[in-house]
Structure formats: structure tokens, C-alpha cells
Design an enzyme around this catalytic site. Structure first.
Site, PDB file in Angstrom:
ATOM      1  N   SER A 152       0.802  -1.222   0.000  1.00 31.27           N
ATOM      2  CA  SER A 152       0.000   0.000   0.000  1.00 31.27           C
ATOM      3  C   SER A 152       0.834   1.271   0.000  1.00 31.27           C
ATOM      4  CB  SER A 152      -0.945   0.000   1.198  1.00 31.27           C
ATOM      5  OG  SER A 152      -0.216  -0.147   2.401  1.00 31.27           O
ATOM      6  N   HIS A 161      -5.236  -3.234  -2.940  1.00 27.13           N
ATOM      7  CA  HIS A 161      -4.885  -2.301  -4.016  1.00 27.13           C
ATOM      8  C   HIS A 161      -4.751  -2.983  -5.372  1.00 27.13           C
ATOM      9  CE1 HIS A 161      -4.262   1.041  -1.248  1.00 27.13           C
ATOM     10  NE2 HIS A 161      -3.743   0.148  -0.428  1.00 27.13           N
ATOM     11  N   LYS A 220     -11.524   0.652  -1.888  1.00 22.91           N
ATOM     12  CA  LYS A 220     -10.545   1.305  -2.758  1.00 22.91           C
ATOM     13  C   LYS A 220     -11.107   1.362  -4.178  1.00 22.91           C
ATOM     14  CE  LYS A 220      -7.371   1.082   0.809  1.00 22.91           C
ATOM     15  NZ  LYS A 220      -6.645   0.248   1.744  1.00 22.91           N
TER      16      LYS A 220
HETATM   17  C1  LIG Z   1      -6.626  -0.048   3.098  1.00 22.83           C
HETATM   18  C2  LIG Z   1      -6.066  -1.368   3.337  1.00 22.83           C
HETATM   19  C3  LIG Z   1      -6.696  -2.276   4.192  1.00 22.83           C
HETATM   20  C4  LIG Z   1      -7.871  -1.887   5.028  1.00 22.83           C
HETATM   21  O1  LIG Z   1      -9.044  -1.843   4.290  1.00 22.83           O
HETATM   22  P1  LIG Z   1     -10.257  -0.958   4.829  1.00 22.83           P
HETATM   23  O2  LIG Z   1     -11.423  -1.496   4.087  1.00 22.83           O
HETATM   24  O3  LIG Z   1      -9.937   0.454   4.494  1.00 22.83           O
HETATM   25  O4  LIG Z   1     -10.349  -1.182   6.301  1.00 22.83           O
HETATM   26  C5  LIG Z   1      -6.170  -3.531   4.304  1.00 22.83           C
HETATM   27  N1  LIG Z   1      -5.054  -3.893   3.641  1.00 22.83           N
HETATM   28  C6  LIG Z   1      -4.406  -3.043   2.830  1.00 22.83           C
HETATM   29  C7  LIG Z   1      -3.186  -3.511   2.116  1.00 22.83           C
HETATM   30  C8  LIG Z   1      -4.879  -1.744   2.664  1.00 22.83           C
HETATM   31  O5  LIG Z   1      -4.222  -0.898   1.887  1.00 22.83           O
END
Ligand SMILES: *Cc1c(COP(=O)(O)O)cnc(C)c1O
Length: 385
Positions: A182, A210, A239
Site C-alpha cells: 500500500s 490495491h 478502494k
Molecule cells: C486499506 C487497506 C486495508 C484496510 O481496508 P479498509 O477497508 O480500508 O479497512 C487492508 N489492507 C491493505 C493492504 C490496505 O491498503
């Protein structure tokens, strides 16, 4: 309570001194990549809404219709009365898109990882986690009581060494990694990790937060490695999918186990119906439009090529500048030019690797990307000087 007040103030002063104090800033994202902050319109390169689906008319309409039909909240845990009819449809769609037997939806990606990991691993077991894995994988790890070993980033040979040395003393073994990292935007070598895991009877969990919607025609990071056995594929609906929620795609038995035992599933209220409806509509758009899914990465590649940076592997590009102050100053300079690019600092990233984290969206135009290139170029030269 004076002691509480003193504790909070002391901690804040310490964070301030290390350049680690953080705060929120009201941001209106109603316009997709054009956001409004402090009365100013800024072009954002800081949203994970890679496809602009958070503001897509079809996705919004689906959410509105679900509110009208089902109300705004689930009302209870899904095991009680919170399993409204859209949830099953969403789970079937996720499983089909990822090519797994079944899927289970959680309240968020964070809740997914903190629920999944301790359901599978406990005391006497071994958990191996990539050094740069997301905070919620680490949070889930702490809840296990298992021995937790950090794996050198993206290093299957190192994983092989760890497992060769320790597999026989452990009960169950789980290996957890981001599919797309991320904060760095690089992709895990999931095929080689899967091969090592298979040899040592270790279970591979890949976090595709992602990847879904933006890699491999929108199927996500695992689909870059056809044939790799990745039995636990989790991710988020917050996302590229544009809304909110988390999921695990896995076998029927693993999914059924989560529904019975994952504490963040059992003891937390189900996702609101509108979030499920929005995700269903968004997944339909992703499946219909591979050209849309390809745009964020193609923008990222144009950016890295223009600045002679290593080629982007995902829509996330890290421009590492070193010190927190340098990254903050760079972010401020960009903001003065109308560009919103957040600085990411320790402890989110390792010391000395504060950076600009740039996220490209399908809503960006080629001209937007060119504008960012020209704005970042002098900052890179300054940091190198
Ligand atoms: C954003 C993210 C999460 C968390 O997801 P949310 O739905 O925002 O709680 C988990 N793993 C990674 C790699 C992320 O970038």
C-alpha cells in the site's frame, strides 16, 4: 482526570517533536479527483478510489435505491438479522470474479484481517508476515498468540529458509502478505511465495486491497500469476470498488468457518445494505470495462517513465524523499500549486523513508499526469542535491 489529560498531552508533545503528530482535514470529494479543502479546489493524487467509482452515477443510484428499499443500517450482526438479501449476491459476485468457491464480506478490510488471521492460527502455530505488510495484518497477528516471524520484503528464498528451519516445530503455518504494497506500490511475487508455501504445507494469505479493479483486467494481483495456489484472498471494497467493506475469497469450508468463528464477523454489525448494493454495481462496471481498469496503472507508468523512476507496478507510486520534514515540505509545495499529494511518514513507513505517495485514478487526464510530473521534477532534484 488530570493523569489522563497529562498522558495525552505528553504523548502529543512527543509526537510533535518527532514530526509524527497527525490530524484530519475536512475534504469534500464529491467531484472525484477534484476535491475541496479549506475553501480551495485541489487536484487529488491521494485517493484510493482508483476508478472513480465512489462518485459513479450507477454506483450512487444503486446505493440510493438500496437505502429506499432496505434502510440505512443492517441492524445487527449478520448471524442475527443483519444478513440482508444483497449480501449473498455480493459474495457470489466476489467469488466468481476471483475464481474461488465462496466469499464472505466483513465490515471493512481492517476487520477482515483482524478476524481471518486469529480464526486460522493460534498458540503453537507459526505466522510469517512480510515486513511491509499492512497495519491490519499486524493487528490480526497480535491477536493470534502464535509465534510471529517477519519475512524480508518480497523474498521467497528467505521464506523458504524460515520454513525449512521452523516448519516442523509448528502446528499450522500461515504466511501473510500484501498483493500490492500500500505504501510502495510494488507487487508481491505471489507465484514463488505460493510455491514455497505448498512445499512446506503453509497457507498463503494475500491482501489484494490495491489490486482488485486495477490489475490483471480488474481481477487483482493474484490473477497476474495464473496457476498460483493462493487459498486465502482477502481485500477491501473501499478502494477501487469505491465504497466500504472487506472480504475474503476462499473455499466453502474456510468461508463457513469464518461465518462461525471470525470474531469481527460474529460480533460486529453487518455492512449497511447500501454498501453492498454499491459494491455489486461497482463490480459489474469493473467486469464490463477492462479499459477503465487499465487506466490508473497506465497513468502511473507514464509518470514513472517521465521521471526516470522504476516502472510502476500498480497505480501507487512512492517518491521516497527521506526525512519527514522533507516529505512534508514537498507535499506543502505541491499543495501551493493546487495538487493534493500526501506525505507518508514513519511510523506508517520505515524511518528515513518518508515519501510522497501518489495514487493515480482513471479520472485523471493525461494533462493532469503531465502537470504532476512537472511539479514533482524539481522536488526530486532538490532531494537528490
Ligand atoms: C486499506 C487497506 C486495508 C484496510 O481496508 P479498509 O477497508 O480500508 O479497512 C487492508 N489492507 C491493505 C493492504 C490496505 O491498503
Amino acid at each position: 482526570m488530570l493523569s489522563l489529560q497529562n498522558f495525552a498531552e505528553d504523548r502529543l508533545a512527543g509526537l510533535e517533536a518527532r514530526g509524527q503528530r497527525r490530524g484530519v482535514e475536512a475534504t469534500d470529494r464529491g467531484g472525484g479527483v477534484w476535491v475541496e479543502r479549506g475553501g480551495r479546489r485541489l487536484l487529488s493524487f491521494s485517493c484510493n478510489d482508483y476508478l472513480g467509482l465512489s462518485v459513479h452515477p450507477r454506483v450512487k443510484a444503486a446505493a440510493v435505491a438500496a437505502v429506499e428499499a432496505h434502510g440505512v443500517g443492517a441492524g445487527a450482526s449478520r448471524l442475527v438479522t443483519g444478513d440482508h438479501p444483497l449480501m449473498g449476491e455480493l459474495e457470489a459476485k466476489l467469488a466468481a470474479w476471483k475464481g474461488t468457491e465462496d466469499a464472505v464480506v466483513f465490515g471493512s478490510g481492517y476487520l477482515a484481517n483482524t478476524g481471518i488471521i486469529p480464526t486460522l492460527i493460534g498458540p503453537g502455530d507459526l505466522l510469517v508476515v512480510d515486513a511491509l505488510a499492512h497495519a491490519c495484518i499486524w493487528a490480526g497477528s497480535r491477536l493470534t498468540g502464535a509465534e510471529v516471524v517477519t519475512m524480508r520484503h518480497n523474498d521467497p528464498a528467505y521464506l523458504d529458509e524460515i520454513l525449512s528451519a521452523r516448519r516442523s516445530q509448528a502446528g499450522r503455518v500461515l504466511v501473510a502478505t500484501d498483493g500490492v504494497f500500500s505504501m510502495d506500490g510494488d507487487v508481491a511475487p505471489l507465484d514463488r511465495l505460493a510455491e514455497v508455501c505448498a512445499r512446506h504445507d503453509a497457507w498463503l494469505l494475500s491482501d489484494d486491497a490495491h489490486g482488485l479493479g486495477v490489475l490483471a483486467g480488474g481481477h487483482g494481483s493474484a490473477a497476474l500469476f495464473p496457476g498460483a495456489d493462493i487459498p486465502l484472498q482477502m481485500g477491501t471494497l473501499s478502494k477501487a470498488v469505491g465504497g466500504y467493506g472487506g472480504y475474503l475469497c476462499a473455499s466453502k469450508a474456510v468461508v463457513a468457518l469464518m461465518r462461525s468463528r471470525a470474531r469481527t464477523f460474529v460480533y460486529s454489525t453487518g455492512l449497511p445494505p447500501a454498501s453492498a448494493a454499491a459494491a455489486i454495481a461497482a463490480l459489474d462496471i469493473i467486469a464490463e470495462d477492462p479499459a477503465l481498469c487499465a487506466r490508473p496503472l497506465s497513468h502511473a507508468r507514464a509518470f514513472t517513465a517521465a521521471l526516470n523512476l522504476p516502472p510502476a507496478e500498480s497505480p501507487i507510486v512512492a517518491v521516497v524523499l527521506g526525512a519527514s520534514d522533507t516529505a512534508l515540505a514537498a507535499s506543502k509545495a505541491l499543495r501551493e500549486q493546487g495538487l493534493l499529494v500526501v506525505a507518508i511518514r514513519p511510523p506508517t513507513v520505515p524511518d528515513g523513508t518518508a515519501r510522497l505517495r501518489i495514487a493515480f485514478s482513471a479520472l485523471h487526464t493525461d494533462a493532469d499526469v503531465a502537470r504532476l510530473v512537472e511539479a514533482v521534477r524539481p522536488l526530486l532534484l532538490e532531494a537528490a542535491a
